[in-house]
Design a protein around this motif. Structure first.
Motif, short mmCIF file in Angstrom:
data_model
loop_
_atom_site.label_atom_id
_atom_site.label_comp_id
_atom_site.label_asym_id
_atom_site.label_seq_id
_atom_site.Cartn_x
_atom_site.Cartn_y
_atom_site.Cartn_z
N ARG A 127 0.71 -1.22 0.18
CA ARG A 127 0.11 -0.03 -0.09
C ARG A 127 1.05 1.30 0.07
NH1 ARG A 127 -2.48 -3.20 4.54
NH2 ARG A 127 -4.01 -4.40 3.65
N ARG A 180 8.46 0.98 15.55
CA ARG A 180 7.83 0.33 14.42
C ARG A 180 7.54 -1.32 14.79
NH1 ARG A 180 8.19 2.37 9.28
NH2 ARG A 180 8.92 4.60 8.86
N ARG A 215 0.48 4.22 -0.20
CA ARG A 215 0.16 5.56 0.40
C ARG A 215 -0.57 5.14 1.89
NH1 ARG A 215 -3.22 9.11 -4.23
NH2 ARG A 215 -1.44 9.45 -5.51
N GLY A 216 -0.27 3.86 2.21
CA GLY A 216 -0.81 3.31 3.40
C GLY A 216 -2.13 3.21 3.67
N ARG A 217 -2.77 3.50 4.79
CA ARG A 217 -4.21 3.56 5.21
C ARG A 217 -4.52 4.66 5.97
NH1 ARG A 217 -7.32 -1.73 5.21
NH2 ARG A 217 -8.06 -0.76 7.02
N TYR A 241 1.76 0.04 12.00
CA TYR A 241 1.88 0.94 11.12
C TYR A 241 1.03 2.08 11.45
CZ TYR A 241 4.31 -2.23 7.40
OH TYR A 241 5.13 -2.76 6.80
N TYR A 264 -4.62 2.82 11.75
CA TYR A 264 -3.35 2.02 12.31
C TYR A 264 -3.48 0.50 11.99
CZ TYR A 264 -2.22 5.96 15.06
OH TYR A 264 -1.97 7.37 15.68
N LYS A 283 -1.41 6.48 6.82
CA LYS A 283 -0.32 6.86 5.86
C LYS A 283 0.77 6.77 5.53
CE LYS A 283 -3.66 10.95 5.57
NZ LYS A 283 -4.00 12.54 5.61
N GLU A 284 1.39 5.67 6.36
CA GLU A 284 2.47 5.30 6.13
C GLU A 284 2.70 4.03 5.04
OE1 GLU A 284 4.92 5.45 10.40
OE2 GLU A 284 4.07 3.55 9.93
N GLU A 285 3.45 4.10 4.40
CA GLU A 285 3.78 3.02 3.09
C GLU A 285 3.76 1.77 3.88
OE1 GLU A 285 6.40 1.48 -0.62
OE2 GLU A 285 7.27 3.02 0.98
N GLN A 286 2.89 0.68 3.55
CA GLN A 286 3.07 -0.58 3.93
C GLN A 286 3.22 -1.55 3.01
OE1 GLN A 286 -0.86 -1.66 5.78
NE2 GLN A 286 -0.73 0.18 6.83
#
Length: 293
Positions: free
Chosen positions: A42, A120, A44-46, A78, A49, A81-84
């Protein structure tokens, strides 16, 4: 591949909740058997959390473009909006549990339980208690009984408290040799849980004392070898009750109990209901979900 998951209002879409301090959106588990590789990316992340628990095997995570192999006994967090980007490989026999959560006070709640803003990877240790809490959240999301949203938060807070206690414990630094010994024991029990296992024989075959082995295994997994094996049997019995048509006697034999009556009594003691009641409850929940638009 085995998948078991539950979603709030049956939607897989992520969302940000601003009304509640903490809100659980979804929860699930994966086990890879035949699928060789399961990737997730992902960019752009989600919006919410995600907290993932590596219960068995290994998983591959990427942070800032760098790969980090995370073994069992760790959790990965995570933030929105953190890259996953992470991968599971069947050859490494991963068993992963995950939960998505949101709310207007999540940062402060995480800080309260020792999870700083830059955390993390969290060393959690291997514990059946974590699995129990994840499975309880999955079941609540699937069945949606009265006050389930409040109970979801309750289970998640229990999870955070367990993690915090592990953080505060600050166990003595373990030698790589000792960690490998415990890893091998966990893998052996996971593969042979449905057979007759003698802790004394296992210790003797590995040239270690029974007392030393039980003490270090308990510190590593938060449970004794015997309790760990029993938990594996109950967990897999639940899976068979949910995914097969085997009767209770057949399931009892498959997970390592020769006496079906003893199995039923022990299952009820651990789960609060008999195997028959457990299966009936799952079928009732499935029927209710089918009836929903």
């Amino acid at each position: 591949m085995y998948i078991n998951s539950g979603y709030w209002h049956q939607t897989r879409l992520d969302f940000k909740d601003k009304k509640h301090p903490l809100f659980i959106g979804s929860c699930g588990t994966y086990r890879l058997y035949t699928v060789k590789r399961l990737p997730t990316h992902r960019p752009r992340g989600r919006l919410d959390y995600q907290l993932l628990y590596v219960a068995s095997g290994k998983a591959h995570f990427y942070f800032s473009g760098e790969e980090k192999i995370i073994p069992a006994g760790n959790m990965v967090l995570y933030r929105p909006k953190e890259e996953q980007r992470y991968y599971y490989y069947a050859s490494e026999q991963p068993e992963i549990y995950w939960v998505h959560f949101t709310g207007n006070n999540v940062k402060n709640i995480l800080r309260k339980y020792g999870i700083t803003d830059d955390t993390r990877v969290i060393y959690s240790g291997v514990s059946m208690e974590y699995k129990r809490l994840y499975l309880a959240m999955i079941q609540e999301l699937q069945m949606k009984r009265e006050d389930y949203e409040e109970l979801l938060v309750h289970y998640f807070m229990q999870l955070l408290i367990s993690i915090h206690r592990q953080i505060l414990t600050k166990p003595r630094k373990k030698s790589p040799m000792l960690m490998d010994e415990m890893d091998r024991a966990v893998d052996y029990f996971r593969e042979h849980y449905n057979e007759t296992i003698s802790i004394e024989t296992y210790a003797a075959e590995h040239n270690i004392s029974v007392g030393w082995f039980i003490q270090n295994f308990k510190q590593y997994t938060q449970t004794t070898p015997a309790q760990y094996i029993q938990s594996l049997r109950i967990t897999n019995a639940k899976l068979l009750l949910e995914t097969t048509n085997y009767n209770v006697s057949e399931i009892s034999n498959l997970v390592g109990y020769e006496n079906p009556l003893y199995f039923s009594r022990f299952f009820k003691k651990q789960c609060g209901m008999s195997p028959v009641q457990f299966r009936k409850q799952l079928l009732t929940a499935d029927e209710k979900n089918k009836d929903k638009p």
